[in-house]
Design an enzyme around this catalytic site. Sequence first.
Site, PDB file in Angstrom:
ATOM      1  N   LYS A 203       2.238  -3.437   7.234  1.00 57.51           N
ATOM      2  CA  LYS A 203       2.450  -3.563   5.780  1.00 57.51           C
ATOM      3  C   LYS A 203       3.883  -3.122   5.435  1.00 57.51           C
ATOM      4  CE  LYS A 203       0.003  -4.644   2.947  1.00 57.51           C
ATOM      5  NZ  LYS A 203      -0.377  -5.980   2.395  1.00 57.51           N
TER       6      LYS A 203
ATOM      7  N   TYR B  98      -1.868  -0.829  11.106  1.00 59.31           N
ATOM      8  CA  TYR B  98      -2.029  -1.439   9.777  1.00 59.31           C
ATOM      9  C   TYR B  98      -0.843  -1.100   8.882  1.00 59.31           C
ATOM     10  CZ  TYR B  98      -3.330  -1.700   4.862  1.00 59.31           C
ATOM     11  OH  TYR B  98      -3.305  -1.934   3.506  1.00 59.31           O
TER      12      TYR B  98
ATOM     13  N   THR C 282       0.825  -1.203   0.000  1.00 60.92           N
ATOM     14  CA  THR C 282       0.000   0.000   0.000  1.00 60.92           C
ATOM     15  C   THR C 282       0.863   1.259   0.000  1.00 60.92           C
ATOM     16  OG1 THR C 282      -1.503   1.267   1.411  1.00 60.92           O
ATOM     17  CG2 THR C 282      -0.098  -0.287   2.530  1.00 60.92           C
ATOM     18  N   ASP C 283       0.285   2.360  -0.473  1.00 61.58           N
ATOM     19  CA  ASP C 283       1.002   3.650  -0.422  1.00 61.58           C
ATOM     20  C   ASP C 283       1.134   4.164   1.010  1.00 61.58           C
ATOM     21  OD1 ASP C 283      -1.663   4.362  -0.003  1.00 61.58           O
ATOM     22  OD2 ASP C 283      -1.724   5.896  -1.580  1.00 61.58           O
ATOM     23  N   GLU C 284       0.359   3.584   1.943  1.00 59.69           N
ATOM     24  CA  GLU C 284       0.393   4.086   3.324  1.00 59.69           C
ATOM     25  C   GLU C 284       1.727   3.847   4.013  1.00 59.69           C
ATOM     26  OE1 GLU C 284      -2.846   3.151   5.831  1.00 59.69           O
ATOM     27  OE2 GLU C 284      -4.332   3.463   4.263  1.00 59.69           O
TER      28      GLU C 284
HETATM   29  P1  NAD Z   1      -9.791  -7.304   2.228  1.00 60.25           P
HETATM   30  O1  NAD Z   1      -9.785  -7.090   3.698  1.00 60.25           O
HETATM   31  O2  NAD Z   1     -11.017  -7.016   1.440  1.00 60.25           O
HETATM   32  O3  NAD Z   1      -9.370  -8.815   1.906  1.00 60.25           O
HETATM   33  C1  NAD Z   1      -8.378  -9.507   2.611  1.00 60.25           C
HETATM   34  C2  NAD Z   1      -8.510 -10.996   2.255  1.00 60.25           C
HETATM   35  O4  NAD Z   1      -7.462 -11.699   2.934  1.00 60.25           O
HETATM   36  C3  NAD Z   1      -9.837 -11.616   2.734  1.00 60.25           C
HETATM   37  O5  NAD Z   1     -10.374 -12.429   1.740  1.00 60.25           O
HETATM   38  C4  NAD Z   1      -9.433 -12.426   3.960  1.00 60.25           C
HETATM   39  O6  NAD Z   1     -10.280 -13.548   4.185  1.00 60.25           O
HETATM   40  C5  NAD Z   1      -8.010 -12.837   3.590  1.00 60.25           C
HETATM   41  N1  NAD Z   1      -7.190 -13.124   4.780  1.00 60.25           N
HETATM   42  C6  NAD Z   1      -7.035 -12.353   5.878  1.00 60.25           C
HETATM   43  N2  NAD Z   1      -6.220 -12.965   6.761  1.00 60.25           N
HETATM   44  C7  NAD Z   1      -5.834 -14.124   6.195  1.00 60.25           C
HETATM   45  C8  NAD Z   1      -4.980 -15.184   6.604  1.00 60.25           C
HETATM   46  N3  NAD Z   1      -4.377 -15.157   7.797  1.00 60.25           N
HETATM   47  N4  NAD Z   1      -4.791 -16.224   5.772  1.00 60.25           N
HETATM   48  C9  NAD Z   1      -5.415 -16.271   4.556  1.00 60.25           C
HETATM   49  N5  NAD Z   1      -6.253 -15.310   4.114  1.00 60.25           N
HETATM   50  C10 NAD Z   1      -6.446 -14.238   4.927  1.00 60.25           C
HETATM   51  O7  NAD Z   1      -8.553  -6.461   1.691  1.00 60.25           O
HETATM   52  P2  NAD Z   1      -8.367  -5.647   0.333  1.00 60.25           P
HETATM   53  O8  NAD Z   1      -8.858  -4.278   0.520  1.00 60.25           O
HETATM   54  O9  NAD Z   1      -8.860  -6.480  -0.783  1.00 60.25           O
HETATM   55  O10 NAD Z   1      -6.756  -5.591   0.300  1.00 60.25           O
HETATM   56  C11 NAD Z   1      -6.017  -6.663  -0.270  1.00 60.25           C
HETATM   57  C12 NAD Z   1      -4.545  -6.308  -0.230  1.00 60.25           C
HETATM   58  O11 NAD Z   1      -4.312  -5.094  -0.930  1.00 60.25           O
HETATM   59  C13 NAD Z   1      -3.982  -6.093   1.174  1.00 60.25           C
HETATM   60  O12 NAD Z   1      -2.683  -6.632   1.217  1.00 60.25           O
HETATM   61  C14 NAD Z   1      -3.942  -4.586   1.327  1.00 60.25           C
HETATM   62  O13 NAD Z   1      -2.933  -4.177   2.215  1.00 60.25           O
HETATM   63  C15 NAD Z   1      -3.622  -4.166  -0.090  1.00 60.25           C
HETATM   64  N6  NAD Z   1      -4.072  -2.827  -0.505  1.00 60.25           N
HETATM   65  C16 NAD Z   1      -5.378  -2.446  -0.322  1.00 60.25           C
HETATM   66  C17 NAD Z   1      -5.802  -1.193  -0.796  1.00 60.25           C
HETATM   67  C18 NAD Z   1      -7.252  -0.754  -0.640  1.00 60.25           C
HETATM   68  O14 NAD Z   1      -7.572   0.375  -1.007  1.00 60.25           O
HETATM   69  N7  NAD Z   1      -8.149  -1.564  -0.113  1.00 60.25           N
HETATM   70  C19 NAD Z   1      -4.891  -0.354  -1.432  1.00 60.25           C
HETATM   71  C20 NAD Z   1      -3.569  -0.762  -1.582  1.00 60.25           C
HETATM   72  C21 NAD Z   1      -3.174  -2.009  -1.133  1.00 60.25           C
HETATM   73  O1  DAU Z   2      -4.091   3.984   0.607  1.00 63.27           O
HETATM   74  C1  DAU Z   2      -4.333   2.620   0.515  1.00 63.27           C
HETATM   75  C2  DAU Z   2      -5.154   2.165   1.699  1.00 63.27           C
HETATM   76  O2  DAU Z   2      -6.473   2.637   1.473  1.00 63.27           O
HETATM   77  C3  DAU Z   2      -5.153   0.656   1.878  1.00 63.27           C
HETATM   78  O3  DAU Z   2      -3.865   0.236   2.219  1.00 63.27           O
HETATM   79  C4  DAU Z   2      -6.135   0.215   2.973  1.00 63.27           C
HETATM   80  O4  DAU Z   2      -6.211  -1.194   3.019  1.00 63.27           O
HETATM   81  C5  DAU Z   2      -7.504   0.782   2.640  1.00 63.27           C
HETATM   82  O5  DAU Z   2      -8.415   0.469   3.671  1.00 63.27           O
HETATM   83  C6  DAU Z   2      -7.418   2.293   2.461  1.00 63.27           C
HETATM   84  O6  DAU Z   2      -7.077   2.944   3.707  1.00 63.27           O
HETATM   85  P1  DAU Z   2      -7.832   4.290   4.202  1.00 63.27           P
HETATM   86  O7  DAU Z   2      -7.700   4.344   5.665  1.00 63.27           O
HETATM   87  O8  DAU Z   2      -7.413   5.447   3.386  1.00 63.27           O
HETATM   88  O9  DAU Z   2      -9.342   3.889   3.736  1.00 63.27           O
HETATM   89  P2  DAU Z   2     -10.768   4.036   4.417  1.00 63.27           P
HETATM   90  O10 DAU Z   2     -11.754   3.556   3.412  1.00 63.27           O
HETATM   91  O11 DAU Z   2     -10.822   3.434   5.763  1.00 63.27           O
HETATM   92  O12 DAU Z   2     -10.912   5.605   4.577  1.00 63.27           O
HETATM   93  C7  DAU Z   2     -10.731   6.500   3.478  1.00 63.27           C
HETATM   94  C8  DAU Z   2     -10.790   7.919   4.014  1.00 63.27           C
HETATM   95  O13 DAU Z   2     -12.114   8.197   4.460  1.00 63.27           O
HETATM   96  C9  DAU Z   2      -9.898   8.150   5.237  1.00 63.27           C
HETATM   97  O14 DAU Z   2      -9.403   9.483   5.173  1.00 63.27           O
HETATM   98  C10 DAU Z   2     -10.848   8.009   6.425  1.00 63.27           C
HETATM   99  C11 DAU Z   2     -12.157   8.537   5.868  1.00 63.27           C
HETATM  100  N1  DAU Z   2     -13.407   7.953   6.397  1.00 63.27           N
HETATM  101  C12 DAU Z   2     -13.517   6.611   6.493  1.00 63.27           C
HETATM  102  C13 DAU Z   2     -14.688   6.025   6.924  1.00 63.27           C
HETATM  103  C14 DAU Z   2     -14.823   4.516   7.051  1.00 63.27           C
HETATM  104  C15 DAU Z   2     -14.474   8.797   6.700  1.00 63.27           C
HETATM  105  O15 DAU Z   2     -14.391  10.031   6.605  1.00 63.27           O
HETATM  106  N2  DAU Z   2     -15.651   8.229   7.121  1.00 63.27           N
HETATM  107  C16 DAU Z   2     -15.804   6.866   7.246  1.00 63.27           C
HETATM  108  O16 DAU Z   2     -16.899   6.408   7.631  1.00 63.27           O
END
Ligand code: NAD
Ligand code: DAU
Length: 330
Positions: free
Chosen positions: A150, A146, A119-121
């Site tokens: 990562k 988190y 992730t970019d975080e």
């Molecule tokens: P998500 O929470 O929707 O999915 C995570 C998946 O991993 C689920 O299917 C869960 O069952 C599985 N999982 C969790 N723990 C496990 C374990 N111990 N063994 C096997 N499976 C397990 O997450 P997402 O939003 O789809 O993110 C997927 C990946 O992408 C993560 O690595 C996250 O850090 C990265 N990422 C997410 C975002 C975003 O915006 N959501 C952005 C950049 C990177």
């Molecule tokens: O940047 C990549 C990341 O983006 C991933 O690594 C994470 O897995 C993914 O969850 C996401 O992280 P954020 O914390 O940015 O996403 P989230 O959807 O939780 O929140 C997005 C923004 O919105 C953040 O600034 C918090 C805000 N927020 C979130 C929720 C749930 C609100 O204002 N209200 C809300 O109810």
Amino acid sequence: MKLLVTGGAGFIGSNFVRHVARERPDWEIVVYDLLTYAGDARNIEGLEQVRLDQADICDADRLDAAVRLSDAVVHFAAESHNDNSLDSPWPFVQTNLIGTYQVLEAVRRHGVRLHHISTDEVYGDLELDDPAKFTPQTPYNPSSPYSSTKAGSDLLVRAWVRSFEVQATISNCSNNYGPYQHVEKFIPRQITEVLDGRRPKLYGAGQNVRDWIHAEDHSSGVLTILERGQLGETYLIGAEGEQSNKDVVELLLTLMGRDPGDYDHVNDRPGHDLRYAIDASRLRDELGWRPLYQDFERGLAATVEWYRQNESWWRAQKAQTEAKYEVLGR
Ligand code: NAD
Ligand code: DAU
């Protein structure tokens, strides 16, 4: 190609699996997923070349048996929600750090190619007026449990590449949106609040900026890196999608036929990162990748429509998620 996708039943992992099933119909895909609260077998239903192996990446023997039969591993499995990590950090240490260690040891034993999803975080946050964006050279500076786990997982991958010559690449992507995202996350939470006749919830003043990319574009970026990326390298994935949270909520309300001011400010997230922004020029210039979803408003409208049409997919998550937020005053 026999591809193992950890976390392939989650939001982005399942999008990637559907993408690969479409683009590479002769590949065999095994989804290795524990099906935690965030995983859902329905996300990969009906795909002929896909098999689900429900197991934990921390289970070294089970993982070894799956990796041994694979040509490549794409590692999505993680605990992924910042708010959860602030409430209960341990599962993040366990899955994101110990789990990635087990993945690395398994690919090392069997000489299997790995792509690690991050992730970019890991880079921390930027000021609103900072002209700089994150690049692969930006120093790591994570803020939350988190993002720090990562960041740790990325460092493990880098060390295994250098010390043990594991054949790995890493990608750090910005915020994804699209269908099948758990309703705990910002965009689906607000869409489902509006569909339920309630008001969206903006953390703090809503000035925080996220760099939105459609999950489909993240998937095409990952497939590009898996096939053409240089081993040992890190690629950033982003689509020039910077938006403040306030602007996103107002746009969503407008798209859904409500007054754009019809939302509430709630308690802010502790340690809340201010802004993320990705410079994806290495992926664009060196590997020729281009995002398809350039129009955020159209992508958001399609996502609203998906949640409108698929209430049966999200309804069971909703009450539990809101009960959790209620306790946090968010
Ligand atoms: P998500 O929470 O929707 O999915 C995570 C998946 O991993 C689920 O299917 C869960 O069952 C599985 N999982 C969790 N723990 C496990 C374990 N111990 N063994 C096997 N499976 C397990 O997450 P997402 O939003 O789809 O993110 C997927 C990946 O992408 C993560 O690595 C996250 O850090 C990265 N990422 C997410 C975002 C975003 O915006 N959501 C952005 C950049 C990177
Ligand atoms: O940047 C990549 C990341 O983006 C991933 O690594 C994470 O897995 C993914 O969850 C996401 O992280 P954020 O914390 O940015 O996403 P989230 O959807 O939780 O929140 C997005 C923004 O919105 C953040 O600034 C918090 C805000 N927020 C979130 C929720 C749930 C609100 O204002 N209200 C809300 O109810």
